[in-house]
Design a protein around this motif. Structure first.
Motif, short mmCIF file in Angstrom:
data_model
loop_
_atom_site.label_atom_id
_atom_site.label_comp_id
_atom_site.label_asym_id
_atom_site.label_seq_id
_atom_site.Cartn_x
_atom_site.Cartn_y
_atom_site.Cartn_z
N VAL A 170 -14.45 39.83 7.59
CA VAL A 170 -13.62 39.88 8.18
C VAL A 170 -12.02 40.23 6.67
O VAL A 170 -12.59 39.73 5.81
N PRO A 171 -11.24 40.42 7.20
CA PRO A 171 -10.23 41.28 6.92
C PRO A 171 -8.96 39.33 6.48
O PRO A 171 -9.01 39.33 6.92
N LEU A 172 -8.55 40.27 5.31
CA LEU A 172 -7.01 39.44 4.77
C LEU A 172 -6.19 40.12 4.74
O LEU A 172 -5.70 40.96 4.82
N ILE A 173 -5.19 38.95 4.40
CA ILE A 173 -4.02 39.70 4.40
C ILE A 173 -3.82 40.57 3.97
O ILE A 173 -3.05 41.58 3.86
N GLY A 174 -4.37 40.06 2.15
CA GLY A 174 -4.25 41.74 0.98
C GLY A 174 -5.31 42.75 1.64
O GLY A 174 -4.04 44.42 1.47
N GLY A 213 3.60 33.71 -2.64
CA GLY A 213 5.72 32.36 -2.22
C GLY A 213 4.84 31.26 -2.28
O GLY A 213 3.52 30.81 -2.81
N ARG A 214 6.26 30.93 -1.90
CA ARG A 214 6.07 29.42 -0.97
C ARG A 214 5.06 29.19 -0.65
O ARG A 214 4.09 28.44 -0.33
N PHE A 215 4.07 29.76 0.48
CA PHE A 215 3.63 30.07 0.60
C PHE A 215 2.12 29.02 0.31
O PHE A 215 0.83 29.33 1.46
N SER A 216 1.87 29.61 -0.93
CA SER A 216 0.90 29.68 -1.73
C SER A 216 -0.16 30.56 -1.54
O SER A 216 -0.15 31.86 -0.36
N ASP A 217 -1.52 30.32 -1.98
CA ASP A 217 -2.81 31.56 -0.83
C ASP A 217 -2.99 30.89 0.71
O ASP A 217 -4.50 30.92 1.07
N MET A 218 -2.63 29.33 1.05
CA MET A 218 -2.75 28.70 2.15
C MET A 218 -3.57 29.87 3.34
O MET A 218 -4.95 29.36 4.18
N PHE A 219 -2.94 31.25 3.97
CA PHE A 219 -3.44 32.01 4.50
C PHE A 219 -3.79 33.43 4.56
O PHE A 219 -4.26 34.18 4.92
N SER A 220 -4.10 33.49 2.85
CA SER A 220 -4.48 34.26 2.07
C SER A 220 -6.12 34.68 2.35
O SER A 220 -6.57 35.69 1.63
N GLN A 221 -7.04 33.14 2.01
CA GLN A 221 -8.13 33.29 1.41
C GLN A 221 -9.07 32.87 2.93
O GLN A 221 -8.01 32.48 3.73
#
Length: 538
Positions: free
Chosen positions: A263-267, A311-319
């Protein structure tokens, strides 16, 4: 011959005067006078309802039909006391409304969430799974836990939701393709049978259907991921990404799916854009000049970096996603850990939860269409709608694209906001018209207490008579200044009262009635519950 007439004549009895108590008759309310038992207040006669089979002996009926009692029992009519039942799914299935959805409007703290929770509980008793796609207070966590459901926490430091995760779509597509292969194999085995032509044709048709469903599922999954990334970028910038940036993201997602076996991540998305493959350079129109490509993608990469834990979203959407949704249970996304001052983060989380929820529901229905899973229906609750709509330009279109599947996909839906001003506060007239469309397309509109200034705006979407407008405005009154019955709590006249509107029909004013079991689950002011000793009463 005739004799005397006086011989047989009776002597009349002496006239006597009757007592006043005998000649006086009581009035309609009893004997008048002090101590005589006059009824100052005449109670209404008891009313009973029954089917035509049960009360056929009372025909012809002396009164007209009352309020509908189809669906979840809500309460009683405020004027007649007749029982009332309603929910968007039951009314849709019986042809009373054209769309299994409801739009709930009302001022804060007048019972909107309590009404929706009451409907959620009633539908859960009919095996319709509730999906609470974003609970900011939280209002629904206790109820879902009591139903044995799944609570998914999301927020900075509290949970992760990978917006590039296709969820169950990939696994479902694999199952559909395997089913197609199985159908083809069975068809080939029976083709040699002279009586098996018809059965083989049916199996081949089922195989083609499964392959088409798998293709549609993956295409929809890709579009939802693209929609979610562009929505998050819109919140980050407070402006929509450009057309060529959307094209770059679209192509980059396809490249990721081809390159990665996970599954891909934003990184990973950022790395693909940095690698500058030929397909992306062609979209960026760099004309062989790498500096032009970097200039064309700099702003896009900056926006993605703000979603990748920096950023202000921390790692909520990047993990990776912590808890995938389990659609065999009631589900709630708990967003109560996000402060009210972080409106953009709340809006981003709401959109992510809505996107994930609708995508997972679509997967479940696709598998059911192919006969691989049992058919299930769902009731989706979208609370605090105004937060997402105001979070950036173009968000109305994003929400609209997410929510247009309720009737065709077997999903009931409830949208909740405070007033029509929330929808009218959008920057452009086109967005305001689209937001009013949410109300106009709803099968039923439920209005609680509203101020007088809202009536003109509400009438643009729902026709209200003067009497109905006056009723809604009266419900917004603050109530008495003095205690009611000696209690410390003042009772507001509009608390728990709602007007149910369907099209141009007269609205039905209803007072919500809760069971004793629900009252504790519906307490949204727990932190204000203080015992008489001055301590918190748990």
């Amino acid at each position: 011959m005739f004799g005397s007439k006086t011989k047989h004549q009776r002597t009349p009895a002496p006239a006597t005067k009757l007592a006043a108590a005998v000649t006086r008759r009581p009035g309609l309310r009893g004997w008048r006078g002090r101590g005589q038992g006059e009824a100052v207040y005449v109670t209404a006669a008891d009313e009973w309802r029954g089917t035509s089979v049960q009360v056929c002996g009372l025909w012809p009926f002396v009164g007209g039909s009352g309020t509908p009692i189809l669906g979840v029992p809500i309460g009683v009519h405020t004027d007649t006391g007749a029982p009332f039942g309603a929910d968007p799914i039951s009314w849709f299935m019986h042809g009373m409304i054209n769309n299994p959805s409801m739009f709930v409007l009302g001022l804060p703290h007048y019972g909107k969430s309590t009404l929706v929770r009451h409907i959620v509980l009633g539908l859960a008793g009919r095996s319709i799974n509730p999906l609470i796609l974003g609970d900011l207070k939280p209002d629904y966590v206790d109820l879902i836990e009591a139903l044995g459901g799944q609570v998914i926490s999301l927020g900075p430091g509290r949970g992760h939701l990978n917006v590039l995760d296709p969820g169950e779509a990939t696994g479902a597509a694999v199952r559909l393709l395997a089913s197609a292969e199985e159908h083809r194999a069975k068809a080939n085995r029976i083709l040699n049978d002279p009586d098996g032509d018809q059965a083989a044709a049916a199996l081949l048709a089922a195989a083609v259907k499964a392959e088409k469903l798998a293709e549609q599922l993956m295409a929809d999954s890709h579009n939802r991921r693209l929609n979610m990334i562009t929505a998050l970028i819109t919140i980050v910038r407070n402006a929509k990404p450009s057309a060529h940036e959307e094209s770059l993201i679209d192509r980059a997602l396809h490249i990721l799916d081809e390159r990665l076996d996970r599954v891909p991540l934003i990184g990973d998305l950022i790395e693909v854009i940095k690698d500058a493959p030929d397909e992306l350079r062609a979209i960026a129109l760099d004309r062989g000049d790498m500096s032009r490509y970097l200039d064309a993608t700099d702003q896009l990469r900056q926006s993605l970096y703000s979603l990748d834990g920096s950023g202000r979203f921390s790692d909520m959407f990047s993990q990776p996603t912590d808890q995938p949704m389990d659609l065999t249970k009631p589900v709630v996304f708990d967003l109560s850990g996000i402060s009210d001052t972080q409106r953009d983060i709340q809006a981003a989380c709401l959109l992510a939860c809505w996107s994930t929820g609708f995508a997972t529901v679509q997967v479940a229905h696709t598998l059911a269409d192919a006969g691989l899973e049992p058919r299930r229906n769902y009731f989706v609750v979208m609370d605090e709608l105004w937060r997402a709509l105001r979070s950036g330009e173009g968000m109305v279109d994003r929400v609209d694209s997410l929510t247009r599947l309720n009737r065709t996909e077997g999903v009931g839906q409830a949208m909740i906001t405070h007033t029509m001003s929330d929808l009218e506060a959008l920057p452009t007239e086109s967005e305001r018209m689209k937001a009013r469309g949410f109300v106009e397309r709803s099968g039923m509109v439920v209005c609680g207490a509203l101020p007088g200034a809202e009536m003109e705006k509400l009438n643009k979407a729902v026709t209200l008579s003067r009497a109905e407008q006056a009723r809604l405005i009266s419900w917004a009154d603050p109530g008495s200044w003095t205690d009611v019955g000696g209690s410390r709590k003042r009772v507001r006249p509009g608390l728990g009262k709602f007007l149910f509107k369907v099209g141009g029909r007269p609205g039905i004013p209803v007072a919500l009635k809760l069971t004793s079991v629900e009252e504790k689950l519906h307490d949204t002011n727990k932190r204000w519950t203080i015992s008489q000793n001055g301590e918190e009463d748990n």
